[in-house]
Design an enzyme around this catalytic site. Sequence first.
Site, short mmCIF file in Angstrom:
data_model
loop_
_atom_site.label_atom_id
_atom_site.label_comp_id
_atom_site.label_asym_id
_atom_site.label_seq_id
_atom_site.Cartn_x
_atom_site.Cartn_y
_atom_site.Cartn_z
N LYS A 52 73.77 94.72 45.68
CA LYS A 52 74.91 94.54 44.78
C LYS A 52 74.50 93.78 43.51
O LYS A 52 73.44 93.13 43.47
CB LYS A 52 76.03 93.84 45.54
CG LYS A 52 76.53 94.68 46.73
CD LYS A 52 77.76 94.07 47.38
CE LYS A 52 78.23 94.95 48.55
NZ LYS A 52 79.49 94.43 49.16
N TYR A 64 84.60 103.15 46.61
CA TYR A 64 85.34 102.22 47.47
C TYR A 64 86.79 102.67 47.68
O TYR A 64 87.63 101.85 48.05
CB TYR A 64 85.29 100.81 46.90
CG TYR A 64 84.00 100.09 47.22
CD1 TYR A 64 83.70 99.71 48.53
CD2 TYR A 64 83.07 99.78 46.23
CE1 TYR A 64 82.52 99.05 48.84
CE2 TYR A 64 81.88 99.11 46.53
CZ TYR A 64 81.62 98.75 47.84
OH TYR A 64 80.45 98.09 48.15
N PHE A 75 91.81 93.15 47.57
CA PHE A 75 90.60 92.84 46.81
C PHE A 75 90.02 94.05 46.08
O PHE A 75 88.98 93.94 45.43
CB PHE A 75 89.53 92.22 47.73
CG PHE A 75 89.16 93.07 48.92
CD1 PHE A 75 88.25 94.11 48.80
CD2 PHE A 75 89.71 92.83 50.17
CE1 PHE A 75 87.90 94.90 49.87
CE2 PHE A 75 89.37 93.62 51.27
CZ PHE A 75 88.46 94.65 51.11
N ARG A 78 73.49 97.40 60.05
CA ARG A 78 74.61 96.44 60.08
C ARG A 78 74.15 95.13 60.73
O ARG A 78 74.56 94.06 60.32
CB ARG A 78 75.81 97.01 60.84
CG ARG A 78 76.44 98.25 60.24
CD ARG A 78 77.19 98.07 58.96
NE ARG A 78 78.26 97.11 59.00
CZ ARG A 78 79.17 96.99 58.03
NH1 ARG A 78 79.13 97.80 56.96
NH2 ARG A 78 80.10 96.09 58.08
N THR A 108 80.36 90.41 57.00
CA THR A 108 80.84 90.61 55.63
C THR A 108 80.86 89.30 54.85
O THR A 108 80.41 89.24 53.69
CB THR A 108 82.26 91.22 55.64
OG1 THR A 108 82.24 92.41 56.44
CG2 THR A 108 82.75 91.55 54.24
N ARG A 111 72.62 88.90 54.43
CA ARG A 111 73.76 88.20 53.81
C ARG A 111 73.67 86.69 54.00
O ARG A 111 74.09 85.93 53.12
CB ARG A 111 75.07 88.78 54.35
CG ARG A 111 75.37 90.15 53.73
CD ARG A 111 76.55 90.81 54.39
NE ARG A 111 77.02 91.98 53.62
CZ ARG A 111 77.84 92.89 54.09
NH1 ARG A 111 78.29 92.80 55.34
NH2 ARG A 111 78.22 93.89 53.33
N ASN A 134 78.29 89.60 48.45
CA ASN A 134 77.57 89.44 49.72
C ASN A 134 76.26 90.24 49.76
O ASN A 134 75.82 90.69 50.81
CB ASN A 134 78.49 89.77 50.89
CG ASN A 134 79.08 91.16 50.79
OD1 ASN A 134 78.73 91.94 49.91
ND2 ASN A 134 79.97 91.50 51.71
N HIS A 137 75.43 96.31 50.53
CA HIS A 137 76.36 97.21 51.23
C HIS A 137 75.58 97.91 52.33
O HIS A 137 74.41 98.23 52.15
CB HIS A 137 76.90 98.26 50.25
CG HIS A 137 77.53 99.43 50.94
ND1 HIS A 137 78.81 99.40 51.42
CD2 HIS A 137 77.03 100.66 51.27
CE1 HIS A 137 79.09 100.56 52.00
NE2 HIS A 137 78.03 101.34 51.92
N GLU A 180 78.09 108.82 51.63
CA GLU A 180 77.62 107.87 50.62
C GLU A 180 76.25 108.27 50.08
O GLU A 180 76.00 108.16 48.86
CB GLU A 180 77.58 106.46 51.24
CG GLU A 180 78.99 105.94 51.55
CD GLU A 180 79.00 104.66 52.35
OE1 GLU A 180 80.11 104.20 52.68
OE2 GLU A 180 77.93 104.11 52.66
P1 ATP Z 1 80.16 96.86 52.77
O1 ATP Z 1 81.11 98.05 52.93
O2 ATP Z 1 79.96 96.45 51.32
O3 ATP Z 1 78.89 97.04 53.51
P2 ATP Z 1 81.55 95.50 54.86
O4 ATP Z 1 81.57 96.83 55.54
O5 ATP Z 1 80.92 94.35 55.59
O6 ATP Z 1 80.87 95.60 53.44
P3 ATP Z 1 84.23 96.01 54.02
O7 ATP Z 1 85.42 95.58 54.80
O8 ATP Z 1 83.84 97.45 54.03
O9 ATP Z 1 83.02 95.08 54.44
O10 ATP Z 1 84.48 95.53 52.52
C1 ATP Z 1 83.77 96.13 51.45
C2 ATP Z 1 83.39 95.04 50.48
O11 ATP Z 1 84.58 94.50 49.90
C3 ATP Z 1 82.70 93.82 51.08
O12 ATP Z 1 81.33 93.98 51.26
C4 ATP Z 1 82.99 92.76 50.05
O13 ATP Z 1 82.13 92.89 48.91
C5 ATP Z 1 84.42 93.12 49.63
N1 ATP Z 1 85.40 92.38 50.44
C6 ATP Z 1 85.72 92.58 51.74
N2 ATP Z 1 86.66 91.72 52.14
C7 ATP Z 1 86.96 90.96 51.06
C8 ATP Z 1 87.87 89.89 50.80
N3 ATP Z 1 88.66 89.43 51.77
N4 ATP Z 1 87.89 89.35 49.56
C9 ATP Z 1 87.09 89.82 48.58
N5 ATP Z 1 86.21 90.83 48.74
C10 ATP Z 1 86.14 91.39 49.96
MG MG Z 2 82.24 98.60 54.58
#
Ligand code: ATP
Ligand code: MG
Length: 139
Positions: free
Chosen positions: A11, A51, A59, A87, A93, A104, A114, A117, A128
């Site tokens: 990111k 997204y 968010f 993962r 996350t 992370r 974080n 992705h 993706e």
């Molecule tokens: P990613 O999809 O990026 O691998 P993830 O699967 O762990 O992350 P998701 O729930 O898919 O988490 O959320 C996608 C992204 O949105 C997160 O990686 C983070 O950058 C952002 N995000 C998730 N939850 C929050 C939150 N509560 N506040 C702000 N940003 C968030």
């Molecule tokens: Mg995700």
Amino acid sequence: MAGNITFTMIKPEAFQNGHTGKILDMILNKGFRISALRILKLSQEQAGKFYEVHKERPFYSDLVGFMSSGIILAAILEKENAVDEYRKLIGATNPANADEGTIRKAFGQSIQMNAVHGSDSDENANIEASFFFTVLERC
Ligand code: ATP
Ligand code: MG
């Protein structure tokens, strides 16, 4: 082969802060093979499309703004059970909840920033990967 690929992005904050080399090192040390890789800057529209599954979450617009704010690295990774294995390597996350030894934990700054992705299913890994790479761009 389906089931053996995942898709990752480094990111903008992690790329900007110079963590790319160390993150790729952790990925390669875990036995992933990189089959496609590029750096690019997403437009707001492209980040919004990527997204889209999160568009109802509070968010979403911040996330789209963040992911289109700077250069990212996108890559396809191959390994047995790639989605789950990656993962595990990236961690929770929220970096505050991520285990020691995860990407992370090492490089994440906040729940939004974080570092990386990782795809959450084989189906999404393929969607993706195809969003960023044509067949000819994969080795
Ligand atoms: P990613 O999809 O990026 O691998 P993830 O699967 O762990 O992350 P998701 O729930 O898919 O988490 O959320 C996608 C992204 O949105 C997160 O990686 C983070 O950058 C952002 N995000 C998730 N939850 C929050 C939150 N509560 N506040 C702000 N940003 C968030
Ligand atoms: Mg995700």
